[in-house]
Design an enzyme around this catalytic site. Structure first.
Site, mmCIF file in Angstrom:
data_model
loop_
_atom_site.group_PDB
_atom_site.id
_atom_site.type_symbol
_atom_site.label_atom_id
_atom_site.label_comp_id
_atom_site.label_asym_id
_atom_site.label_seq_id
_atom_site.Cartn_x
_atom_site.Cartn_y
_atom_site.Cartn_z
ATOM 1 N N ILE A 222 49.331 25.050 -8.736
ATOM 2 C CA ILE A 222 50.693 25.564 -8.615
ATOM 3 C C ILE A 222 51.546 25.082 -9.784
ATOM 4 O O ILE A 222 52.378 25.829 -10.313
ATOM 5 C CB ILE A 222 51.306 25.137 -7.263
ATOM 6 C CG1 ILE A 222 50.652 25.910 -6.120
ATOM 7 C CG2 ILE A 222 52.814 25.353 -7.253
ATOM 8 C CD1 ILE A 222 51.056 25.434 -4.742
ATOM 9 N N SER B 206 57.531 33.007 -7.176
ATOM 10 C CA SER B 206 57.371 33.378 -8.585
ATOM 11 C C SER B 206 58.380 32.602 -9.407
ATOM 12 O O SER B 206 59.586 32.667 -9.149
ATOM 13 C CB SER B 206 57.571 34.880 -8.792
ATOM 14 O OG SER B 206 57.628 35.189 -10.167
ATOM 15 N N ARG B 207 57.915 31.855 -10.389
ATOM 16 C CA ARG B 207 58.844 31.120 -11.246
ATOM 17 C C ARG B 207 59.555 32.053 -12.222
ATOM 18 O O ARG B 207 60.605 31.715 -12.743
ATOM 19 C CB ARG B 207 58.094 30.039 -12.025
ATOM 20 C CG ARG B 207 57.611 28.900 -11.152
ATOM 21 C CD ARG B 207 57.103 27.727 -11.973
ATOM 22 N NE ARG B 207 56.657 26.641 -11.117
ATOM 23 C CZ ARG B 207 55.443 26.541 -10.623
ATOM 24 N NH1 ARG B 207 54.557 27.459 -10.917
ATOM 25 N NH2 ARG B 207 55.096 25.531 -9.843
ATOM 26 N N VAL B 208 58.957 33.196 -12.485
ATOM 27 C CA VAL B 208 59.591 34.161 -13.377
ATOM 28 C C VAL B 208 60.770 34.824 -12.678
ATOM 29 O O VAL B 208 61.755 35.227 -13.297
ATOM 30 C CB VAL B 208 58.570 35.228 -13.838
ATOM 31 C CG1 VAL B 208 59.212 36.220 -14.785
ATOM 32 C CG2 VAL B 208 57.381 34.549 -14.514
ATOM 33 N N THR C 35 50.450 27.252 -13.007
ATOM 34 C CA THR C 35 50.669 28.694 -13.016
ATOM 35 C C THR C 35 52.151 29.044 -12.886
ATOM 36 O O THR C 35 52.997 28.192 -12.681
ATOM 37 C CB THR C 35 49.883 29.362 -11.879
ATOM 38 O OG1 THR C 35 50.272 28.766 -10.627
ATOM 39 C CG2 THR C 35 48.392 29.169 -12.060
#
Length: 255
Positions: free
Chosen positions: A86, A115-117, A89
């Site tokens: 985690i 989602s980090r984006v 990614t």
């Protein structure tokens, strides 16, 4: 990727890879670390996954997307290997065995999937209709659990639970049936606007199908713009909302 193509590579699965490496390391009497894994397992996985990148145009413009798969024990994503991956990614999709047993497929846990984006890579139309969906759905699940122990619910809470159940139905998707962005936008818009509130839960799937078909046939130009990643102006949203409402007008509790 080096040939300028877009590549997806799936690693299935890195949990067993790590376990095998741990067993070999212990047999070789290497110093164990957390959960008896060797200390360099994080470096090995990061070196593997950080190959994923997007090349500059002068280097061909190719890209590589990595999708590592790991197992969890007792649904614990805070174990050593899951937390390692985690942290490497750009997010995770958590598949819940509880949802799978309930037949809610794909069994994606909305609360644990991150989602980090964020929404920066989403189409602007999808970002507009799905912006608050994750938070609202997570709150619905908490309310639904609480409602099992409550004998009386106020009207506002009851409405939120009923809408949440309809959201759960539209998040179900048969295998091998991908949806166009325009279809997703139309269904989510109808849900947020409350057009599905009067539709019985068992008929939500039929309502979703009607919305998708009606919007594709009546508003092809708007659908093409959504699928192309363009934004919509206010009249377009009004047309889309009207079309979605017309599609489900016959699927009410009194029907």
């Amino acid at each position: 990727m080096q040939q300028g193509r877009d590549v997806l590579i799936v690693y299935d699965d890195l949990t067993r890879h790590a376990r095998a490496y741990r067993e070999l390391s212990l047999l070789l009497r290497r110093p164990p670390g957390r959960e008896a894994y060797p200390g360099d397992i994080f470096y090995i996985h990061s070196r593997l996954l950080e190959r994923a990148t997007h090349l500059r145009e002068e280097l061909g413009g190719g890209s590589l997307t990595a999708l590592p798969i790991v197992e969890t024990q007792a649904q614990d994503i805070s174990a050593y290997i899951p937390t390692n991956l985690i942290s490497i990614t750009d997010g995770q999709i958590y598949l819940s065995p509880t949802l799978f047993r309930k037949g809610l497929l794909p069994a994606i846990d909305v609360g644990r999937s991150v989602s980090r984006v964020g929404g920066k890579t989403q189409y602007p139309t999808l970002r507009q209709v799905a912006g608050d969906l994750r938070l609202a759905y997570t709150q619905f699940e908490e309310l639904e659990t609480f409602a099992r122990f409550a004998t009386r619910l106020d009207e506002r809470t009851r409405q939120r639970i009923e809408r949440g159940r309809r959201v759960r139905q539209i998040l179900r998707q048969p295998a091998g049936q991908p949806l166009r962005a325009s279809e997703q936008v139309a269904v989510l818009l109808a849900t947020n606007a409350g057009h599905l509130d009067a539709v019985p839960t068992e008929r939500v799937v039929d309502a979703e199908q009607r919305i998708r078909e009606h919007v594709r046939s009546s508003l092809p130009e708007i659908c093409e713009r959504i699928d192309a990643g363009e934004d919509l102006d206010e009249p377009d949203w009004e047309q889309l909302d009207t079309a979605a409402a017309d599609a489900v007008s016959g699927l009410t509790e009194d029907d």
